[in-house]
Design an enzyme around this catalytic site. Structure first.
Site, PDB file in Angstrom:
ATOM      1  N   GLU A   4       0.830  -1.214   0.000  1.00 40.78           N
ATOM      2  CA  GLU A   4       0.000   0.000   0.000  1.00 40.78           C
ATOM      3  C   GLU A   4       0.857   1.254   0.000  1.00 40.78           C
ATOM      4  O   GLU A   4       0.431   2.299  -0.479  1.00 40.78           O
ATOM      5  CB  GLU A   4      -0.934   0.028   1.216  1.00 40.78           C
ATOM      6  CG  GLU A   4      -2.298  -0.544   0.929  1.00 40.78           C
ATOM      7  CD  GLU A   4      -3.329  -0.290   2.036  1.00 40.78           C
ATOM      8  OE1 GLU A   4      -3.004   0.360   3.047  1.00 40.78           O
ATOM      9  OE2 GLU A   4      -4.453  -0.771   1.888  1.00 40.78           O
ATOM     10  N   LYS A  49     -14.308  -0.080  -3.787  1.00 38.93           N
ATOM     11  CA  LYS A  49     -15.396   0.347  -2.894  1.00 38.93           C
ATOM     12  C   LYS A  49     -16.455   1.094  -3.699  1.00 38.93           C
ATOM     13  O   LYS A  49     -17.651   0.881  -3.506  1.00 38.93           O
ATOM     14  CB  LYS A  49     -14.855   1.281  -1.808  1.00 38.93           C
ATOM     15  CG  LYS A  49     -13.992   0.618  -0.776  1.00 38.93           C
ATOM     16  CD  LYS A  49     -13.657   1.619   0.315  1.00 38.93           C
ATOM     17  CE  LYS A  49     -12.519   1.134   1.175  1.00 38.93           C
ATOM     18  NZ  LYS A  49     -12.000   2.174   2.046  1.00 38.93           N
ATOM     19  N   HIS A  96       8.551 -26.699  -0.909  1.00 39.72           N
ATOM     20  CA  HIS A  96       7.945 -27.860  -1.561  1.00 39.72           C
ATOM     21  C   HIS A  96       6.692 -27.506  -2.354  1.00 39.72           C
ATOM     22  O   HIS A  96       5.931 -28.381  -2.752  1.00 39.72           O
ATOM     23  CB  HIS A  96       7.642 -28.927  -0.499  1.00 39.72           C
ATOM     24  CG  HIS A  96       8.906 -29.440   0.125  1.00 39.72           C
ATOM     25  ND1 HIS A  96       9.502 -30.619  -0.233  1.00 39.72           N
ATOM     26  CD2 HIS A  96       9.722 -28.868   1.048  1.00 39.72           C
ATOM     27  CE1 HIS A  96      10.623 -30.772   0.458  1.00 39.72           C
ATOM     28  NE2 HIS A  96      10.779 -29.721   1.234  1.00 39.72           N
TER      29      HIS A  96
HETATM   30  O1  PA5 Z   1      -3.507   1.236   5.824  1.00 42.15           O
HETATM   31  C1  PA5 Z   1      -4.664   1.634   5.795  1.00 42.15           C
HETATM   32  O2  PA5 Z   1      -4.937   2.823   6.030  1.00 42.15           O
HETATM   33  C2  PA5 Z   1      -5.814   0.705   5.462  1.00 42.15           C
HETATM   34  O3  PA5 Z   1      -5.408  -0.605   5.344  1.00 42.15           O
HETATM   35  C3  PA5 Z   1      -6.840   0.752   6.577  1.00 42.15           C
HETATM   36  O4  PA5 Z   1      -6.252   0.348   7.779  1.00 42.15           O
HETATM   37  C4  PA5 Z   1      -8.025  -0.130   6.250  1.00 42.15           C
HETATM   38  O5  PA5 Z   1      -8.592   0.243   5.025  1.00 42.15           O
HETATM   39  C5  PA5 Z   1      -9.081  -0.021   7.335  1.00 42.15           C
HETATM   40  O6  PA5 Z   1      -9.479   1.300   7.505  1.00 42.15           O
HETATM   41  P1  PA5 Z   1     -10.215   1.781   8.790  1.00 42.15           P
HETATM   42  O7  PA5 Z   1      -9.331   1.559   9.956  1.00 42.15           O
HETATM   43  O8  PA5 Z   1     -10.506   3.217   8.564  1.00 42.15           O
HETATM   44  O9  PA5 Z   1     -11.476   0.948   8.897  1.00 42.15           O
END
Ligand code: PA5
Length: 446
Positions: A284, A419, A305
């Site tokens: 990310e 989303k 394996h």
């Molecule tokens: O790194 C990030 O920001 C995302 O992975 C969030 O943690 C994830 O989308 C969950 O978001 P939230 O904590 O707002 O529900």
């Protein structure tokens, strides 16, 4: 301090792999330090191991004691950065089999990280006749997966204990002021913990998002914070001796050589969930603007394996980063009978630890010979202190690495695309135009 070893990657790197990146790393470090880079408003984690809210950690420990007293299980509801860190350190520091081995401590279940009715129903059914508490974790407080799971588990709690009783079993970890979850928690009077505004989900394991579930499982969270602080002190010092600088430079240089995929490898099953956390952290943070090393993880020797063939002889765009612990927590001495037909007599008197280490050495040599550069990160023991160091090392290296490659390591705009389509297809108010476009077979942008 953690040791970083680049020996088995050197044949793949130009001689100036580190020196040519020192200016870039110096600048990346400055951006992390003064928060003036892209996404700089999300660099609160850089100083967190020193500046964390002591009172809140105290409250985390008190709450953990309450949950341990009142519950046979804790349900942690969260997705992405709101559960991966807790799960990674829980499995690393206890066991992937924690729920079988936890004795009188509460079992810990992670849910709200998918939309599978089978998975949710299974857990709801299992907990129906158990005493349990819920820790719902969502920084934004609006994420669909945890919101749906919270709806279901809250209903079950209210069925079992009534609205008042459920209130004493719900703990919300979210933004200090904003979001649907914060508003709901304030309205219902749930106990709450905060994820600081300047810390994004994947950098939040050292906040209550990670600390509360870990404390409930009996993990020494102060030890984790101490380890992170010790790594922070070492890694914020500039210079080419800095292992985070070396790691960031090596992966940047390997990527420049066409090594597009990084495999995080461990020789302990305890690292499996850690690999998931690490994948999110790097994926990310760096996978944007049409670039980025693709992070994958493997568990050795298990995956030798299954994936070993590909790693040894498949497309040559891989490199490997191995995480290793030097001090075993247990001993398993091999004592085959002299006439044992197992053919393992040559291992008599050896500890299994020795066998595992030779597998690691042999694999590093084989993979490097096969064209897969090997990086090695060595920690001491599988303890909270070393785990804290590992967390901080990877977070800091990831921040450096993102800035070195010119991206914003702290946003995740690409996560929104699915989303938007899902909301449109579900008929969520406000998404009508996109729904029309999708149903007409058009591909909406963004
Ligand atoms: O790194 C990030 O920001 C995302 O992975 C969030 O943690 C994830 O989308 C969950 O978001 P939230 O904590 O707002 O529900």
């Amino acid at each position: 301090m953690l040791q970083f070893d680049v020996t088995h990657a050197l044949p793949f790197l130009p001689a100036n792999w580190l020196s040519s990146r020192l200016d870039g790393l110096t600048e990346a470090r400055r951006l992390l330090e003064d928060g003036s880079g892209l996404g700089g408003e999300f660099t609160g984690w850089v100083d967190l191991p020193r500046s964390y809210d002591r009172e809140e950690v105290q409250r985390v420990l008190q709450t953990a004691r309450i949950i341990r007293r009142q519950s046979q299980a804790l349900v942690v509801i969260g997705i992405g950065g709101s559960y991966l860190g807790a799960r990674a350190l829980l499995e690393l520091l206890t066991s992937p089999n924690y729920n079988l081995l936890c004795g009188t401590s509460p079992q810990v279940f992670f849910t709200g990280n998918n939309l599978s009715s089978d998975a949710l129903t299974e857990l709801l059914d299992y907990l129906r006749d158990k005493d349990f508490s819920v820790n719902v974790v969502s920084k934004s407080g609006t994420t669909t997966e945890p919101a749906i799971a919270f709806l279901l588990f809250r209903q079950l709690l209210e069925e079992k204990y009534g609205r008042e009783g459920a209130r004493d079993r719900i703990f919300a970890t979210t933004d200090r002021e904003e979001g649907t979850l914060r508003a709901l928690a304030n309205q219902e009077g749930y106990a709450t913990f905060s994820i600081p505004r300047d810390i994004g989900g994947r950098y939040s394991v050292l906040t209550p998002a990670g600390l509360l579930p870990l404390a409930v499982a009996g993990v020494d969270i102060r030890g984790i914070l101490d380890g992170a602080r010790s790594a922070m002190t070492a890694l914020r010092r500039p210079g080419q001796e800095n292992p985070a600088w070396q790691y960031a430079a090596a992966r940047n240089a390997l990527y420049a050589q066409g090594k597009n995929i990084e495999l995080l490898a461990g020789y302990e099953p305890h690292l499996r969930a850690f690999g998931e956390w690490w994948k999110q952290l790097f994926g990310e943070s760096e996978g944007k603007d049409g670039q980025g090393v693709f992070p994958a993880s493997v568990e050795f020797t298990t995956d030798l394996h299954s994936m070993g063939q590909y790693i040894q002889e498949g497309a040559r765009d891989l490199f490997e980063t191995v995480v290793r612990f030097t001090v075993p927590q247990s001993s398993c001495l091999l004592d085959p009978h002299p006439e044992d037909p197992s053919g393992l007599g040559y291992l008599r008197g050896r500890d299994l630890r020795f066998v595992n280490e030779q597998a690691r050495r042999g694999t590093a040599l084989a993979h490097a010979a096969g064209g897969v550069p090997n990086l090695l990160l060595t920690a001491g023991e599988r303890t909270p202190f070393w785990a804290g160091q590992l967390v901080y090392f990877f977070q800091y290296a990831c921040g450096l690495s993102g800035y070195l490659s010119g991206v914003n390591p702290f946003n995740q705009p690409g996560v929104e695309a699915y989303k938007a389509n899902m909301f449109a297809l579900l008929g969520k108010p406000g998404w009508e135009a996109r729904r029309q476009a999708l149903l007409a077979g058009q591909t909406p942008k963004g």
